[in-house]
Design a protein around this motif. Structure first.
Motif, PDB file in Angstrom:
ATOM      1  N   ASP A  14       0.844  -1.195   0.000  1.00  0.00           N
ATOM      2  CA  ASP A  14       0.000   0.000   0.000  1.00  0.00           C
ATOM      3  C   ASP A  14       0.880   1.247   0.000  1.00  0.00           C
ATOM      4  O   ASP A  14       1.524   1.554   0.983  1.00  0.00           O
ATOM      5  N   ARG A  15       0.897   1.941  -1.128  1.00  0.00           N
ATOM      6  CA  ARG A  15       1.702   3.156  -1.242  1.00  0.00           C
ATOM      7  C   ARG A  15       0.837   4.412  -1.149  1.00  0.00           C
ATOM      8  O   ARG A  15       1.193   5.445  -1.683  1.00  0.00           O
ATOM      9  N   SER A  16      -0.258   4.334  -0.417  1.00  0.00           N
ATOM     10  CA  SER A  16      -1.142   5.497  -0.293  1.00  0.00           C
ATOM     11  C   SER A  16      -0.784   6.390   0.897  1.00  0.00           C
ATOM     12  O   SER A  16      -1.344   7.474   1.040  1.00  0.00           O
ATOM     13  N   LYS A  18       1.065   9.115   3.140  1.00  0.00           N
ATOM     14  CA  LYS A  18       1.716  10.390   2.810  1.00  0.00           C
ATOM     15  C   LYS A  18       2.866  10.714   3.747  1.00  0.00           C
ATOM     16  O   LYS A  18       3.735  11.513   3.422  1.00  0.00           O
TER      17      LYS A  18
END
Length: 94
Positions: A14-16, A18
């Motif tokens: 999961d690269r969501s 920030k």
């Protein structure tokens, strides 16, 4: 994530996110090693995502160590939530 190994697995899938709030003292894998591994992942996301270290340690040199490993900021616990918020905003604005 409850420990560094779990954090790495979450980030691989999961690269969501920030910003990462990284506890230095975690079981299984500490925040320093977790940060090293994140920064060594090949995609630009892992080199650019801001990492803010959270630690109870007031030892001199800890801030410098955190930054040298690839963390963007260092906060000593307990911390003021408003200060944490300001630092998150600064990292995301930078």
């Amino acid at each position: 994530a409850n420990n560094g190994k779990v954090a790495l697995e979450v980030l691989r899938n999961d690269r969501s996110f920030k910003v990462i709030l990284m506890d230095i003292q975690m079981p299984e894998m500490d925040g320093y090693e977790t940060t090293r591994q994140i920064r060594n992942m090949p995609q630009p996301y892992y080199k650019e995502i801001p990492i803010i270290a959270l630690s109870a340690s007031t030892l001199s040199g800890e801030h410098d160590r955190a930054v040298s490993i690839g963390m963007n900021d260092y906060m000593v616990k307990p911390f003021d939530p408003n200060t944490l918020y300001e630092r998150i905003v600064r990292q995301l604005s930078g």
